[in-house]
Scaffold this motif. Structure first.
Motif, PDB file in Angstrom:
ATOM      1  N   PRO A  48       0.822  -1.210   0.000  1.00  0.00           N
ATOM      2  CA  PRO A  48       0.000   0.000   0.000  1.00  0.00           C
ATOM      3  C   PRO A  48       0.857   1.262   0.000  1.00  0.00           C
ATOM      4  CG  PRO A  48       0.026  -0.980   2.177  1.00  0.00           C
ATOM      5  CD  PRO A  48       0.740  -1.938   1.256  1.00  0.00           C
ATOM      6  N   ASP A  49       0.273   2.339  -0.482  1.00  0.00           N
ATOM      7  CA  ASP A  49       0.943   3.639  -0.490  1.00  0.00           C
ATOM      8  C   ASP A  49       0.860   4.323   0.871  1.00  0.00           C
ATOM      9  OD1 ASP A  49       1.436   3.643  -3.401  1.00  0.00           O
ATOM     10  OD2 ASP A  49      -0.757   3.727  -3.503  1.00  0.00           O
ATOM     11  N   LEU A  50      -0.117   3.915   1.683  1.00  0.00           N
ATOM     12  CA  LEU A  50      -0.398   4.544   2.974  1.00  0.00           C
ATOM     13  C   LEU A  50      -1.041   3.498   3.868  1.00  0.00           C
ATOM     14  CD1 LEU A  50      -0.825   7.105   4.814  1.00  0.00           C
ATOM     15  CD2 LEU A  50      -2.943   7.488   3.538  1.00  0.00           C
ATOM     16  N   ILE A  51      -0.716   3.556   5.161  1.00  0.00           N
ATOM     17  CA  ILE A  51      -1.313   2.652   6.140  1.00  0.00           C
ATOM     18  C   ILE A  51      -2.000   3.494   7.207  1.00  0.00           C
ATOM     19  CG2 ILE A  51      -0.868   0.882   7.888  1.00  0.00           C
ATOM     20  CD1 ILE A  51       1.672   0.161   6.172  1.00  0.00           C
ATOM     21  N   LEU A  52      -3.267   3.183   7.476  1.00  0.00           N
ATOM     22  CA  LEU A  52      -4.006   3.798   8.579  1.00  0.00           C
ATOM     23  C   LEU A  52      -4.252   2.702   9.606  1.00  0.00           C
ATOM     24  CD1 LEU A  52      -6.832   5.821   6.759  1.00  0.00           C
ATOM     25  CD2 LEU A  52      -4.527   6.556   7.322  1.00  0.00           C
ATOM     26  N   THR A  53      -3.849   2.935  10.854  1.00  0.00           N
ATOM     27  CA  THR A  53      -4.063   1.920  11.882  1.00  0.00           C
ATOM     28  C   THR A  53      -4.619   2.530  13.156  1.00  0.00           C
ATOM     29  OG1 THR A  53      -3.062   0.116  13.148  1.00  0.00           O
ATOM     30  CG2 THR A  53      -1.669   2.045  12.752  1.00  0.00           C
ATOM     31  N   ASP A  54      -5.519   1.807  13.757  1.00  0.00           N
ATOM     32  CA  ASP A  54      -5.983   2.149  15.090  1.00  0.00           C
ATOM     33  C   ASP A  54      -4.848   1.825  16.058  1.00  0.00           C
ATOM     34  OD1 ASP A  54      -7.599   2.798  17.254  1.00  0.00           O
ATOM     35  OD2 ASP A  54      -8.823   0.991  17.136  1.00  0.00           O
ATOM     36  N   TYR A  55      -4.865   2.417  17.228  1.00  0.00           N
ATOM     37  CA  TYR A  55      -3.876   2.065  18.240  1.00  0.00           C
ATOM     38  C   TYR A  55      -4.403   0.924  19.111  1.00  0.00           C
ATOM     39  CZ  TYR A  55      -1.163   1.888  22.429  1.00  0.00           C
ATOM     40  OH  TYR A  55      -0.406   1.419  23.468  1.00  0.00           O
ATOM     41  N   ASN A  56      -5.591   1.109  19.667  1.00  0.00           N
ATOM     42  CA  ASN A  56      -6.134   0.201  20.662  1.00  0.00           C
ATOM     43  C   ASN A  56      -6.936  -0.901  19.998  1.00  0.00           C
ATOM     44  OD1 ASN A  56      -6.112  -0.354  23.333  1.00  0.00           O
ATOM     45  ND2 ASN A  56      -7.379   1.373  23.945  1.00  0.00           N
ATOM     46  N   MET A  57      -6.319  -2.088  19.888  1.00  0.00           N
ATOM     47  CA  MET A  57      -6.995  -3.249  19.313  1.00  0.00           C
ATOM     48  C   MET A  57      -6.713  -4.445  20.202  1.00  0.00           C
ATOM     49  SD  MET A  57      -6.286  -2.763  15.224  1.00  0.00           S
ATOM     50  CE  MET A  57      -4.551  -2.283  15.344  1.00  0.00           C
ATOM     51  N   PRO A  73      12.406  -2.641   5.072  1.00  0.00           N
ATOM     52  CA  PRO A  73      12.788  -1.604   4.107  1.00  0.00           C
ATOM     53  C   PRO A  73      11.810  -1.451   2.938  1.00  0.00           C
ATOM     54  CG  PRO A  73      14.695  -2.918   4.706  1.00  0.00           C
ATOM     55  CD  PRO A  73      13.499  -3.591   5.319  1.00  0.00           C
ATOM     56  N   ALA A  74      11.065  -2.493   2.614  1.00  0.00           N
ATOM     57  CA  ALA A  74      10.108  -2.405   1.501  1.00  0.00           C
ATOM     58  C   ALA A  74       9.027  -1.354   1.767  1.00  0.00           C
ATOM     59  CB  ALA A  74       9.451  -3.766   1.253  1.00  0.00           C
ATOM     60  N   PHE A  75       8.858  -0.976   3.027  1.00  0.00           N
ATOM     61  CA  PHE A  75       7.805  -0.021   3.379  1.00  0.00           C
ATOM     62  C   PHE A  75       8.349   1.336   3.810  1.00  0.00           C
ATOM     63  CE2 PHE A  75       5.910  -4.211   4.056  1.00  0.00           C
ATOM     64  CZ  PHE A  75       4.844  -4.115   3.176  1.00  0.00           C
ATOM     65  N   ASP A  76       9.617   1.602   3.526  1.00  0.00           N
ATOM     66  CA  ASP A  76      10.195   2.897   3.890  1.00  0.00           C
ATOM     67  C   ASP A  76       9.404   4.071   3.325  1.00  0.00           C
ATOM     68  OD1 ASP A  76      12.195   1.820   5.393  1.00  0.00           O
ATOM     69  OD2 ASP A  76      13.743   2.040   3.869  1.00  0.00           O
ATOM     70  N   HIS A  77       8.823   3.877   2.156  1.00  0.00           N
ATOM     71  CA  HIS A  77       8.096   4.946   1.468  1.00  0.00           C
ATOM     72  C   HIS A  77       6.709   5.193   2.059  1.00  0.00           C
ATOM     73  CE1 HIS A  77       6.068   1.446  -0.111  1.00  0.00           C
ATOM     74  NE2 HIS A  77       5.112   2.259  -0.516  1.00  0.00           N
ATOM     75  N   ALA A  78       6.147   4.202   2.748  1.00  0.00           N
ATOM     76  CA  ALA A  78       4.732   4.249   3.130  1.00  0.00           C
ATOM     77  C   ALA A  78       4.512   5.011   4.429  1.00  0.00           C
ATOM     78  CB  ALA A  78       4.183   2.835   3.259  1.00  0.00           C
ATOM     79  N   PRO A  79       3.788   6.107   4.373  1.00  0.00           N
ATOM     80  CA  PRO A  79       3.416   6.795   5.610  1.00  0.00           C
ATOM     81  C   PRO A  79       2.458   5.926   6.422  1.00  0.00           C
ATOM     82  CG  PRO A  79       3.082   8.216   3.711  1.00  0.00           C
ATOM     83  CD  PRO A  79       3.328   6.837   3.195  1.00  0.00           C
ATOM     84  N   ILE A  80       2.510   6.099   7.722  1.00  0.00           N
ATOM     85  CA  ILE A  80       1.587   5.417   8.625  1.00  0.00           C
ATOM     86  C   ILE A  80       0.876   6.484   9.444  1.00  0.00           C
ATOM     87  CG2 ILE A  80       1.310   3.775  10.511  1.00  0.00           C
ATOM     88  CD1 ILE A  80       3.975   2.506   9.620  1.00  0.00           C
ATOM     89  N   PHE A  81      -0.448   6.492   9.344  1.00  0.00           N
ATOM     90  CA  PHE A  81      -1.282   7.396  10.129  1.00  0.00           C
ATOM     91  C   PHE A  81      -1.974   6.576  11.212  1.00  0.00           C
ATOM     92  CE2 PHE A  81      -2.357  10.543   6.427  1.00  0.00           C
ATOM     93  CZ  PHE A  81      -1.015  10.855   6.293  1.00  0.00           C
ATOM     94  N   VAL A  82      -1.883   7.019  12.453  1.00  0.00           N
ATOM     95  CA  VAL A  82      -2.622   6.400  13.544  1.00  0.00           C
ATOM     96  C   VAL A  82      -3.971   7.106  13.614  1.00  0.00           C
ATOM     97  CG1 VAL A  82      -2.668   5.896  16.012  1.00  0.00           C
ATOM     98  CG2 VAL A  82      -0.484   5.906  14.771  1.00  0.00           C
ATOM     99  N   VAL A  83      -5.044   6.330  13.587  1.00  0.00           N
ATOM    100  CA  VAL A  83      -6.400   6.875  13.686  1.00  0.00           C
ATOM    101  C   VAL A  83      -6.969   6.328  14.987  1.00  0.00           C
ATOM    102  CG1 VAL A  83      -8.653   7.075  12.583  1.00  0.00           C
ATOM    103  CG2 VAL A  83      -6.594   6.855  11.168  1.00  0.00           C
TER     104      VAL A  83
END
Length: 139
Positions: A48-57, A73-83
């Protein structure tokens, strides 16, 4: 603006559906995972180009997913947003140190989420961390 492929990780089916609706309305493709193990399995075959993840699961937390992704390293490019609805500043700092790029508070502001995603689509790079300060401005 280019469409992104976005992985959404959240244990709440209604929240996954809400995020998927918002993101697809913005023209993006969405992959859904209900927990960290499922997300890790998907990430072995998806980029994926971007990952959105919850914190509390239940089970593994979003922080464990962030660390797992950042160790590859394959995901160095991918931003991760915590929702997440978590508002503890110490938690925000821990997530930033783990490798998260942005914190988006729940309930999600549609305009803020799409703006953050569009920034990633336009720039094609990981943004500098935006944590509690941006969350406080959005509410």
């Amino acid at each position: 603006m280019p469409a992104l492929t976005i992985l959404v990780v959240d244990d709440s089916e209604p929240m996954r559906a809400i995020l998927a609706t918002i993101l697809t309305s913005g023209g993006h493709a969405v992959i859904l995972a209900e927990d960290v193990p499922t997300a890790r399995d998907l990430l072995t075959v998806q980029r994926p180009d971007l990952i959105l993840t919850d914190y509390n699961m239940p089970g593994l937390k979003g922080s464990q997913l962030v660390r797992w992704v950042r160790a590859r390293p394959a995901f160095d490019h991918a931003p991760i947003f915590v929702v997440s609805s978590e508002q503890d500043p110490a938690l925000h700092r821990r997530m930033e140190r783990a490798g998260a790029d942005r914190w988006i508070g729940k309930p999600v502001c549609v305009a803020s989420l799409l703006s953050a995603v569009d920034t990633v689509a336009r720039t094609h790079h990981r943004p500098s961390y935006t944590g509690l300060e941006a969350y406080a401005q959005a509410i």
